[in-house]
Structures are given as C-alpha cells and as structure tokens.
Design an enzyme around this catalytic site. Structure first.
Site, short mmCIF file in Angstrom:
data_model
loop_
_atom_site.label_atom_id
_atom_site.label_comp_id
_atom_site.label_asym_id
_atom_site.label_seq_id
_atom_site.Cartn_x
_atom_site.Cartn_y
_atom_site.Cartn_z
N TYR A 101 0.81 -1.22 0.00
CA TYR A 101 0.00 0.00 0.00
C TYR A 101 0.84 1.27 0.00
O TYR A 101 0.51 2.25 -0.63
CB TYR A 101 -0.97 0.00 1.19
CG TYR A 101 -2.19 -0.82 0.93
CD1 TYR A 101 -3.02 -0.51 -0.17
CD2 TYR A 101 -2.54 -1.90 1.72
CE1 TYR A 101 -4.15 -1.27 -0.43
CE2 TYR A 101 -3.66 -2.66 1.46
CZ TYR A 101 -4.47 -2.34 0.38
OH TYR A 101 -5.57 -3.08 0.11
N GLU A 202 2.61 -31.25 11.35
CA GLU A 202 2.08 -30.48 10.21
C GLU A 202 0.77 -29.81 10.57
O GLU A 202 0.54 -28.65 10.27
CB GLU A 202 1.89 -31.40 8.99
CG GLU A 202 1.21 -30.69 7.81
CD GLU A 202 0.77 -31.64 6.70
OE1 GLU A 202 1.24 -32.80 6.68
OE2 GLU A 202 -0.04 -31.21 5.86
N ASP A 254 1.30 -35.64 6.98
CA ASP A 254 0.46 -36.65 6.32
C ASP A 254 1.37 -37.53 5.49
O ASP A 254 2.45 -37.12 5.08
CB ASP A 254 -0.54 -35.96 5.36
CG ASP A 254 -1.68 -35.29 6.13
OD1 ASP A 254 -1.84 -35.59 7.33
OD2 ASP A 254 -2.39 -34.47 5.50
#
Lengths: 382, 555
Positions: A101, A202, A254
C-alpha cells in the site's frame, strides 16, 4: 526500543544504502544505471550436499533503467528499497501488505499523442512481493532482518523460557493455548530450556490434541506446528532450536507427497526461494512419519495398521499426487534408499493417509505408542 | 492588341448539335457537369493567359448554378439551370466575342500550345446544348485591361451555317479597373445527380490551380470557397510550332496553304520546331530520293498544288527522319512545390512529396509528367490509393479504370513500399502536353502510350521509394519515442526514491516535495543522451513533454 531491534535496523538500513546509493553517482556521471540481482530461478538453485540445503547459484541478472522492458521493474525495485529504508529509519514494522500500500500510487504522464495517462507503480501485491524478494537477494537480507512482519501462524509449547522484546515468556504456562511464533524470530532470546527434542506437527489440530494430552511434558519436548505449509518465522525458529540448542528435530506430516514437500521445506528450503535456506533450512531435520512402511510394513517391519484399518483409513492418490511424487523422486535430497523406497511404495499402492487416521486409531496410540516407539527405534528418514 | 490571335473557322456545328455525346453532353447529368467544366476551363485559360495582370490581381473564378423556371410548352417536368461563370482573367475583345463563343471550331492558328480545351468546341458545345434544350443562347460580358468600356453580347449559333448570331449588344463605361469575362447559359440539367461530381470537379480544379480562388454557389445556395493557396503562379504555356514527327497529312496541307514562307526549305525552318539549317538541307536531300521534283526553293504553294498525291510520302519521311527531339520549354507543368502545397492544404497529410519527370516526347508531341503523393494525417484510409488524375491542369473524373495511371497504380505492390491497405494514400498524376494522348473524345482518360506510361511508372515508383523512406524513418523514430516513453514515465518516481535513500539514517528527515528535482534533471539528461532520436527533435524535449517538466529558467 531494545538493543537487538535497533541493531537490526542499523544493519539493514546500511546494507540497503550501500547497495543502492552508488546509482546516484552513476547517474551524476551520466552512466546508464543498472541493478545486479542474483537470479531467483530454478536453474540457479542448487542442492548443497555438504550443507544439506538448497543454495542460490552464482548467476545474476542485470536490470537496466534504459531497457524499455525493464524500466518498470527497475522503478519498482528502487521504490521498494526506499520504502523499506524509510520504515527502518522511522522505526516502523511494516507488513508486506503495508509495503504494497505504501508504494502503490498513480503516476501521471503524457503519452506520445499528448494524452494524459495514468499508471500504478504496482497493481497487485504479487508485484510488490516480487521486488521485495529481489531486494532480499540483492542485499543478502531476509525480510525479517529488515523488520518486515508477515502473518503469523506457527505455534509452540514446551518447558522453555524466552525473551521477546521486553518480556520473558514461559512457554510451559500457556494453558490450552500456545505461543504464537513472532515474525522476527531472530529477536527472540532463549533463556532456559528443559527439552530433549523438537516435534513439529504439520497439522494444527493434531498439535492441539498432543498439547492437551500433555505429550510435551511427558516426553520432554518442544511441540511445534507450522499449520500446513510453514511460514518463514516457524522455519527460522526450528532452525535456531536445532542449531543453537542442539535439539534433534522430528517432523510428522500426512503420508503423501504434499506432506513430504512440507518436510522438504523445513529441511532444505523452498525451491523457488532458495536464498532463504541459508537461514531458514534445518538440514538435520528428520522425517518421523507417517511413512508408507508404517502403513504397509516392509521387510522386517510390521505395519502399524491392520488390513482392516488400512481399508478404512487409506485415501486413493490423485493424478496430481502421483505427478508430484515423480518430481520429488528426482530431487537430489530424496536420493536416499529410504526415501526412494517411500516413493516407490506410494507409486505402487497409490495410497495416501492423513495423520488424523492415526488419531482415529486412538490419540493414545499416536502419543504413547507410535511417536515414542519410532523415535526410540530410530525409525525415521533423514 | 498584344494578346490577339488570328482565327479561322470550319462548319461542323450541325454535327455537334446532333451528336451531343461526342462532346460530353449525352444526358442532363453529364451536360451540367460538362457545361461548368468548359466554362471554368475557359476562365482558367483566361487567367493563365493574362501574364502582366496576374502579378497584381488575385486570380478568382466565381461559379453560380441556379434553378430557373422551365418555360415553354411541355417543359414543366424538366429542370433548367442557369450556369454563370465569372473570372478576372484576360478578357475577350468585343470584336472576337461572336466567333469565340458562337462559332464551332473557331480556334487559334496552327501553332501548338498546352491548353485545356483541345478540340476548339468546348464552350460552343455548351451553347449548342443550351439552344437545343432551353432554346436560349449565351450571355457574355467582358472587358480587357486596355478597354475603357465593358461590352455585353447575347449570342446564338446559326447551326445551319455555323455562324454567330448576335441578339443584343451593350456597352458601358467601366466604373473600376475591372477586366475579365462573365458568361451565363440556361440549360436542361439534372442537378441532383450531377451535384457530387461537380463538387468533386471543383475541389480537384482548386487542387491543380492553387493560385486561383474559386467560389461556387449551388442551387441550394450553399457557398463553397476554395481559397487561393499560393501566390506563386507557374509561367503560362507558350505557343510553339509543330514538330515534324507530330504532323499528319491534313495538318501539313493546311500549313502549306497558310505559310508565309517563300520556299519549301524556309517553310520547314520557319513553321516547324527543331528544324535548323542543316536538318532542313539534309531532309530535302533525303526527300529528293523519293520525290525528285521537290527542291529547296520550291514555293510551298506549289508543293501544295503539284505534289498533292505525294504529301503522305513527305509526312512519312518527316516522321522517320532524325530531327532534334521536340522542345518542351513551352509546356507549363504545375511544379513540385505547388503540387506539395496543394496536396498539403487539401488533404492535411503528414507527408507529401512531388516529382517532375524529365521532358520527353511521343510521336512528336512533347510531354511532361509530374506526380504528387500524400500520406497519413487527415487522409481517410481506403482500400486503394485515391488517384487524382490531371491533364493540362484539368481534372479527369470519369473512366478512371481505363486510365494508364490507374493500371500502373494497380500493378505496383504497395507492400514493398510499407503501405498496407486500407491506407491513407493519395496519388496525383499530371500530364502536360501539346497533345494529351486521350483514349476518347470524352477526354477523361489517358491511353497507354509507352513513353507516357514509362514516365508515370518511374515517377510513381520514385515517390513510392520516398514514401517508404519516410515510413521507415517514422517507424524508427516511433520506436525510439516509445522507448523514451517507456523509460521516462518512471523517472520522477525513481528520483523521489533515490532522494529518500540518500538521506543519512542518523539525521533522517523525510524529503520535502520538489527535493528530487535535481536528481530528476540528471535522469532526464542521462536518458536523453543515451536514447537519441534520429532527427531534429531532441529526446529531452520529448521527455519533458511526457513528464510536463519545463526547462529550468522557464518557471
């Protein structure tokens, strides 16, 4: 303001000035100004076997003001440098969104037909983020070192005390909550620690479950999560814990190529942002699981799941997973016997498994059998 | 009278009254166009012919077309128009008015001159048309510079005898130094259909005669003004004797009958161009081999009477004998400069050029081809070049497909000249000659005479090359300017950022607006010294324009 902060600002401001002020001299002399920037391309990314992480190669690119195709990016780079510099000397802590910005404004000019035209210095944050990365590689400073804040999502608990800013925080007295890892982990001071290893999970949900069951107390560990793809602060802190405190780091994800990739980011760094690895990668991190052999067993290894459980918990791999696995198979840091076996098994079975599946078998199974047994048995992959 | 010419007549007015189409009066649409054209061209000739007056008087032609009530039996459904054309040219002496306006084939003596009218009928055909459609004649008002009075005549043609009939006389003292001619005719016309063609004719005439102001008032009372674009006036065409290569049996007969020379040799030297003492001698020597009786001192009248049957042999020999080529210095092309001026003011192009080819001749007739080309700017892009054809300073509007220029233009692969159609391209072709090789009596297209064709093609290709050069350099310039733009627009932002970086951390103060000016000027200088424009315009100026930065010292 504390000393560490002030020192970081001084160093960063100096680095930026040293890199960019010579442009003024060149302009004065009438020489076409250019920026020399290390290439952030895949082709300029190498795996340093000795160090154990990804490093940037020697290739550089030149960005010339007088090249019509590069002028805009040239302007953006200098603009970004000036915004960061100003924030540093004015003692601010901009986020990358703030930088976007602050730098975004409209330039007005007359086109060749004499029409008034408008153009934004940048339109999307993608553009400002990209030049920020250019400045990181040019100045050899990470954004954290330039006191730029990012969104925080990493968490940590454990029997440890740290100093953050003026405060001392006891990471063992946070109730059901956890310490939100700050954007500038380099400003953290480790006071004392009573832990034997670091366990990075995770998934945030599994982190919370292990926290509530008192896993870190019982097994003397620092429990952490990056909540999915880890942010830079989490990675930096993991690295510091490993490097400065000598704690072994275990990672649980996983059991699929996506999880392997997360481990890979912790261990060797991100392929597209290899310049960060020098400070963010933890080459000694270990992949604790969930591994394919945990699910299916192997020569001399019994699987953790029964045939019945496999039938219930396994998810069929998708084409994208297979493709990703084949990519990973080629990477130099996956060229170990164990990893190749992992990937082969996956490609053979085309099966995925979430950590939650192990929780489905029982949280106690995960906390008191699976994890301790694997660590004690040395059943991890480097 | 300095400008007086000698005249002679021939009776064919009846023929033209019966075969209007031959002279361009086939129908009421063509007729109004043709009438205006004949009158305007007469006026232009009168302006071109008034050498001394042209320096002080601004040439001006006024054309007014008005609808008039059709009178007489059964004429209610037809439209009549009154055409009035006035000029401030040389004027017509009252003594020659009847023959000049009311006797067909009343034309100048047998000398050659580049003139607009070629057949000596022109305005007389319009008079015949007026007589046959509205039963009216022509009103003429004129005065020359030397006359103290203005003279008026109402004239008709006696078609049976091809003699002028004078219906009314008038004269009055000139209140001012007026000179010029005003004629008006009432004819049957189809204005609605002719309108666009007439307007086009006016515009093109204004283009080829940029030294004349033309005003035109339509029956709808619209006023079109084509202002004088230049006060430079090309020298008027001069008279010249025929070249022996361009002669025919009939012309030779008439020349032999009319000559004042005493001997055949003198006749050759006096009445022809490009025949000198040597060539006349050699020619007669050569001629003797075929026509033994002819001698150097045979009187022309005797040649005319005695060797009537052998005239074609003489003409054949004249055509093949190697005389010096025809002279072209009495032709009057418009000139490259005027063509460019005209094209620029008419079409507002970004580029215009013109070329005059060297004089040449075909069949004994000298000619000069000049061409103009204009490109871009306000020219409307079209699928093929807009071809403007002119012959002896008159526009050719019909039969464009038949014209040699059109054929050449279509044969050229314009892509080789960096022109991709639709493109804003105008091509002007002007042929001047003592005898324009028209395709037909309609005088609307030029035929494919090899010599003329070659000059037009070479000229068009040469201009094509110049256009390509222009487009290329423009492309190069455009490229550089685009680069300058791509870089320069960011300079203020870069300057501001660099000024921020130049401030020491320990004495930090945010820069004030305008503090970057010095760095910005340095950047402008740097870019302009490295990205240079091919010509004239300086890169720095372009950058300052882009950024709206004034030169220092100018605020």
């Amino acid at each position: 303001m504390d000393r560490a902060d002030a020192e970081a600002r001084r160093r960063a401001a100096l680095a930026i000035r040293q890199k960019l002020l010579p442009l003024l001299k060149e302009i004065e002399k009438g020489n076409p100004p250019k920026l020399v920037i290390p290439k952030r391309t895949f082709s300029n990314t190498n795996f340093d076997k000795e160090k154990g992480f990804l490093v940037m190669g020697e290739e550089t690119l030149e960005r010339h003001l007088l090249d019509a195709g590069e002028a805009r990016r040239f302007m953006q780079t200098i603009l970004m440098a000036s915004i960061i510099y100003q924030a540093l000397v004015e003692n601010e802590y901009p986020t990358i969104r703030d930088l976007y910005y602050r730098g975004k404004h409209t330039i007005t000019y007359m086109d060749l037909a004499g029409k008034v035209k408008e153009e934004n210095t940048w339109d999307e944050q993608d553009e400002s983020d990209a030049v920020l990365r250019d400045i990181e590689v040019m100045t050899d400073l990470l954004r954290e070192e330039m006191l730029i804040l990012s969104k925080e999502k990493g968490k940590m608990v454990g029997d440890m005390r740290i100093r953050s800013g003026p405060d001392v925080i006891d990471l063992s007295k946070l109730g059901h909550g956890a310490y939100a890892i700050e954007s500038t982990p380099d400003l953290i001071e480790f006071l004392d620690v009573n832990a034997e290893f670091v366990l990075v999970v995770e998934k945030d949900a599994v982190f919370q479950q292990l926290h509530r069951i008192g896993f870190w107390k019982q097994y003397k560990c620092l429990l952490m999560t990056g909540a999915g793809q880890p942010d830079r602060a989490t990675r930096r802190l993991v690295r510091r814990l490993n490097e400065e405190l000598g704690l072994p780091v275990y990672v649980i994800t996983d059991s699929d190529p996506y999880g392997w990739n997360i481990f890979s980011v912790f261990k060797v760094g991100s392929i597209t942002l290899s310049y960060e690895s020098e400070r963010l990668a933890t080459p000694k991190a270990r992949f604790l699981g969930v591994s394919m052999t945990d699910i299916f067993g192997d020569k001399g290894k019994k699987p953790y799941l029964t045939a019945e459980e496999r039938k219930n918990f396994i998810i069929k791999a998708k084409d994208a997973d297979v493709k990703r696995a084949k990519d990973l198979q080629q990477y130099p840091w996956f060229q170990t016997k164990k990893w190749q076996r992992e990937i082969e098994l996956f490609l053979e079975k085309k099966a995925k498994l979430e950590i939650e599946a192990l929780v489905g078998k029982g949280l106690k199974f995960l906390a008191h059998k699976y994890i301790p047994e694997k660590i004690q048995g040395g059943d991890w992959i480097e | 009278m300095s400008n007086a010419e000698s005249y002679r007549g021939m009776n064919v007015s009846e023929f033209f009254a019966k075969h209007k189409e031959v002279a361009g009066f086939a129908n009421p649409t063509r007729a109004i166009y043709q009438t205006i054209r004949e009158l305007v061209e007469n006026s232009l000739d009168a302006i071109d012919g008034s050498e001394e007056g042209r320096k002080t008087i601004k040439p001006h032609i006024k054309v007014v077309v008005e609808k008039v009530e059709a009178s007489g039996r059964g004429n209610e459904e037809k439209t009549w128009c009154k055409v009035t054309v006035e000029d401030n040219g040389i004027g017509v002496p009252y003594t020659v008015m009847p023959n000049a306006f009311a006797k067909v084939l009343f034309s100048s003596k047998y000398v050659l001159k580049q003139a607009r009218g070629m057949y000596g009928i022109g305005v007389k055909a319009a008079v015949l048309y007026a007589q046959s459609t509205t039963d009216s004649g022509i009103d003429v008002v004129s005065s020359t510079a030397l006359l103290e009075d203005v003279y008026s005549r109402k004239l008709r043609i006696d078609t049976l005898n091809n003699e002028p009939i004078i219906n009314a006389y008038g004269s009055w003292k000139k209140p001012t130094a007026w000179r010029g001619t005003r004629v008006s005719l009432v004819i049957e016309c189809d204005w609605a259909r002719a309108r666009s063609k007439v307007l086009e004719y006016m515009a093109r005439t204004a283009l080829i005669a940029p030294y004349v102001q033309i005003t035109f008032q339509t029956p709808e009372k619209e006023l079109y003004i084509f202002p004088q674009k230049t006060s430079t006036i090309p020298p008027p065409p001069k008279e010249a004797n025929p070249h022996p290569h361009g002669i025919d049996v009939e012309t030779l007969k008439q020349m032999l009958a009319a000559t004042k020379a005493k001997t055949f040799r003198e006749f050759l030297e006096r009445d022809f161009q490009s025949v000198g003492k040597k060539s006349s001698l050699y020619f007669i020597r050569e001629l003797k081999k075929k026509v033994k009786e002819i001698k150097e001192d045979t009187p022309p009248a005797e040649v005319y009477q005695k060797f009537n049957g052998l005239l074609s042999t003489i003409v054949d020999m004249m055509k093949t004998f190697k005389f010096k080529p025809p002279q072209s210095n009495y032709l009057s092309p418009l000139g490259e400069e005027l063509i460019v001026t005209s094209l620029k003011s008419m079409y507002k192009p970004e580029w215009a050029a013109a070329i005059r080819r060297p004089p040449r001749s075909y069949q004994g007739h000298p000619f000069i081809v000049e061409l103009g080309m204009a490109y871009g700017g306000e020219i409307q892009p079209s699928e093929e070049p807009l071809l403007l054809r002119f012959a002896n300073k008159i526009p050719l509007l019909y039969e464009v497909g038949e014209d040699v220029s059109y054929k050449i233009m279509k044969e050229i692969d314009w892509r080789q000249y960096k022109v991709e159609f639709p493109a804003p391209l105008v091509i002007l072709v002007h042929v001047v000659s003592t005898k324009i090789p028209y395709k037909g009596v309609g005088k609307e297209s030029i035929s494919e005479v090899p010599e003329v064709e070659q000059e037009i093609r070479n000229g068009m290709l040469e201009l094509g090359r110049r256009l390509r050069e222009y487009i290329s350099s423009k492309e190069r310039e455009e490229e550089v300017k685009t680069k300058i733009l791509a870089v320069s627009k960011y300079l203020p932002e870069i300057a501001r950022s660099l000024v921020v970086l130049s401030k020491e951390p320990h004495s930090w103060k945010p820069p004030k607006p305008g503090e970057e000016k010095e760095v910005l000027l340095g950047l402008i200088k740097l870019v302009s010294s490295h990205v240079k424009l091919p010509e004239k315009e300086s890169s720095e100026e372009v950058i300052r324009k882009i950024l709206g930065v004034k030169k220092s010292g100018q605020g």
